[in-house]
Write a protein that holds these residues in place. Structure first.
Motif, PDB file in Angstrom:
ATOM      1  N   ARG A 145     117.362  25.948  10.640  1.00 31.63           N
ATOM      2  CA  ARG A 145     118.336  25.534   9.612  1.00 31.63           C
ATOM      3  C   ARG A 145     118.334  24.024   9.402  1.00 31.63           C
ATOM      4  O   ARG A 145     118.403  23.540   8.284  1.00 31.63           O
ATOM      5  N   ALA A 146     118.297  23.291  10.517  1.00 30.58           N
ATOM      6  CA  ALA A 146     118.338  21.830  10.419  1.00 30.58           C
ATOM      7  C   ALA A 146     117.101  21.322   9.664  1.00 30.58           C
ATOM      8  O   ALA A 146     117.203  20.434   8.802  1.00 30.58           O
ATOM      9  N   LEU A 147     115.955  21.904   9.957  1.00 30.21           N
ATOM     10  CA  LEU A 147     114.731  21.469   9.281  1.00 30.21           C
ATOM     11  C   LEU A 147     114.768  21.869   7.799  1.00 30.21           C
ATOM     12  O   LEU A 147     114.355  21.094   6.923  1.00 30.21           O
ATOM     13  N   ALA A 148     115.287  23.062   7.533  1.00 29.60           N
ATOM     14  CA  ALA A 148     115.399  23.511   6.135  1.00 29.60           C
ATOM     15  C   ALA A 148     116.311  22.567   5.350  1.00 29.60           C
ATOM     16  O   ALA A 148     116.027  22.223   4.189  1.00 29.60           O
ATOM     17  N   ALA A 149     117.399  22.127   5.992  1.00 32.11           N
ATOM     18  CA  ALA A 149     118.324  21.202   5.329  1.00 32.11           C
ATOM     19  C   ALA A 149     117.629  19.872   5.032  1.00 32.11           C
ATOM     20  O   ALA A 149     117.834  19.275   3.966  1.00 32.11           O
ATOM     21  N   ASP A 150     116.790  19.412   5.975  1.00 29.78           N
ATOM     22  CA  ASP A 150     116.025  18.169   5.747  1.00 29.78           C
ATOM     23  C   ASP A 150     115.098  18.326   4.541  1.00 29.78           C
ATOM     24  O   ASP A 150     114.950  17.408   3.733  1.00 29.78           O
ATOM     25  N   VAL A 151     114.475  19.502   4.438  1.00 27.47           N
ATOM     26  CA  VAL A 151     113.568  19.752   3.303  1.00 27.47           C
ATOM     27  C   VAL A 151     114.380  19.779   2.006  1.00 27.47           C
ATOM     28  O   VAL A 151     113.999  19.167   0.998  1.00 27.47           O
ATOM     29  N   GLN A 152     115.527  20.448   2.069  1.00 27.59           N
ATOM     30  CA  GLN A 152     116.362  20.558   0.860  1.00 27.59           C
ATOM     31  C   GLN A 152     116.812  19.180   0.366  1.00 27.59           C
ATOM     32  O   GLN A 152     116.852  18.922  -0.827  1.00 27.59           O
ATOM     33  N   ASP A 155     114.106  14.907   2.634  1.00 20.57           N
ATOM     34  CA  ASP A 155     113.726  14.014   3.732  1.00 20.57           C
ATOM     35  C   ASP A 155     112.429  14.458   4.407  1.00 20.57           C
ATOM     36  O   ASP A 155     111.842  13.718   5.205  1.00 20.57           O
ATOM     37  N   LEU A 156     112.035  15.695   4.150  1.00 18.81           N
ATOM     38  CA  LEU A 156     110.898  16.301   4.845  1.00 18.81           C
ATOM     39  C   LEU A 156     110.213  17.244   3.860  1.00 18.81           C
ATOM     40  O   LEU A 156     110.873  17.811   2.993  1.00 18.81           O
ATOM     41  N   THR A 157     108.888  17.418   4.015  1.00 15.78           N
ATOM     42  CA  THR A 157     108.241  18.481   3.239  1.00 15.78           C
ATOM     43  C   THR A 157     107.943  19.634   4.193  1.00 15.78           C
ATOM     44  O   THR A 157     107.943  19.449   5.416  1.00 15.78           O
ATOM     45  N   ILE A 158     107.671  20.797   3.634  1.00 14.31           N
ATOM     46  CA  ILE A 158     107.385  21.959   4.492  1.00 14.31           C
ATOM     47  C   ILE A 158     106.170  21.669   5.365  1.00 14.31           C
ATOM     48  O   ILE A 158     106.128  22.034   6.537  1.00 14.31           O
ATOM     49  N   ASP A 159     105.206  20.962   4.799  1.00 14.10           N
ATOM     50  CA  ASP A 159     103.993  20.660   5.586  1.00 14.10           C
ATOM     51  C   ASP A 159     104.270  19.725   6.761  1.00 14.10           C
ATOM     52  O   ASP A 159     103.481  19.646   7.698  1.00 14.10           O
ATOM     53  N   ASP A 160     105.378  18.999   6.699  1.00 13.84           N
ATOM     54  CA  ASP A 160     105.731  18.108   7.824  1.00 13.84           C
ATOM     55  C   ASP A 160     106.187  18.899   9.051  1.00 13.84           C
ATOM     56  O   ASP A 160     106.252  18.370  10.154  1.00 13.84           O
ATOM     57  N   ILE A 161     106.558  20.138   8.844  1.00 17.18           N
ATOM     58  CA  ILE A 161     107.122  20.915   9.961  1.00 17.18           C
ATOM     59  C   ILE A 161     105.993  21.418  10.851  1.00 17.18           C
ATOM     60  O   ILE A 161     105.191  22.253  10.454  1.00 17.18           O
ATOM     61  N   ASP A 162     105.929  20.848  12.037  1.00 15.98           N
ATOM     62  CA  ASP A 162     104.937  21.292  13.013  1.00 15.98           C
ATOM     63  C   ASP A 162     105.649  21.520  14.349  1.00 15.98           C
ATOM     64  O   ASP A 162     106.870  21.401  14.444  1.00 15.98           O
TER      65      ASP A 162
END
Ligand code: IPE
Ligand code: IPE
Ligand code: MG
Length: 241
Positions: A145-152, A155-162
């Motif tokens: 959820r926290a990462l999804a909120a960053d994307v929304q 602040d972050l793109t989906i590709d940044d999520i590793d």
């Protein structure tokens, strides 16, 4: 792992309090009280051994399913334990914090938890984390959820999520993965503990019930750990080279 090969981070499921009490004809609450005393000793012992981090499972998100009287007793014990122990933990340079969903607890307990965290925040010794109303799945969902909120927010793109970012979004990223997992009480399961963190942890199960666990038993667990070869996917030859 530290330079001497000792585990830097130990995670424990402190199980068997109820059976310990029942085998003595005592109420389950007496087992939790005895378990608490032992917990105090093990925290001290880990400090003496200069273990970097100790993460203890005190109450799972599923433990609310227990009889109301037992849950109430455990909540009382947590509150009493916090009131009596924080001063000593502070003096012993222990950094204390809690992981889990704390909004379910009484205001009083939440206040004591925050007080314990604030009072020990500057400490540089043992990182003591208490998992309370904690579930490994809850932790993973929260991180997602926290990462999804960053994307929304952009602040972050989906590709940044590793994996590294995910690790940082989950509880206790500063402790490193547990090197050694200990479960007392004979059950060989994870019971929704640190699901993400335990990917490469050495797993040690003992039949000893938590109130009977002690410094010598901790030695046995650490000896077990020191006897493992941690390969992380490599061959044995690659690791010993
Ligand atoms: C672990 O001991 C303590 C908590 C879950 C709070 P148990 O209470 O699960 O003990 P057993 O497994 O019934 O013996
Ligand atoms: C796991 O023990 C949770 C804690 C020790 C806090 P349980 O006794 O609740 O686990 P299960 O129900 O046997 O899997
Ligand atoms: Mg149990």
């Amino acid at each position: 792992m530290d330079a001497n090969g000792n585990p830097n981070h130990i995670a424990i499921i402190m199980d068997g309090n109820g059976r310990w009490a029942q085998s003595r004809g005592l109420p389950r609450a007496a087992g939790h009280q005895a378990g608490f005393k032992l917990t105090r000793d093990i925290v001290e012992s880990c400090g003496r051994r200069q273990i970097g981090a100790l993460t203890l499972f005190a109450f799972s998100s599923e433990n609310w399913r227990r009889p109301e009287s037992e849950v109430g007793w455990l909540m009382d014990l947590f509150l009493r334990a916090l009131k009596s122990e924080v001063g000593k933990l502070k003096a012993n340079n222990v950094l204390m914090r809690f992981i889990g969903e704390r909004s379910a607890f009484s205001d009083k307990l939440q206040q004591e938890m925050t007080r314990a965290e604030n009072e020990t925040a500057g400490n540089t010794g043992l990182k003591l984390t208490i998992a309370i109303n904690y579930g490994g799945r809850w932790d993973i969902v929260n991180a997602a959820r926290a990462l999804a909120a960053d994307v929304q927010r952009g602040d972050l793109t989906i590709d940044d999520i590793d994996e590294e970012r995910f690790t940082n979004a989950i509880s206790i990223p500063d402790c490193g993965e547990p090197d050694l997992f200990i479960r007392t009480g004979g059950e060989k399961r994870i019971s929704n503990y640190l699901l993400w963190h335990l990917a490469y942890t050495e797993l040690y199960f003992t039949d000893v019930l938590w109130p009977d666990f002690n410094d010598q038993e901790l030695d046995v667990a650490i000896d077990f750990f020191n006897g493992r070869q941690r390969r992380f996917g490599k061959t044995s030859e690659q690791v010993t080279r």
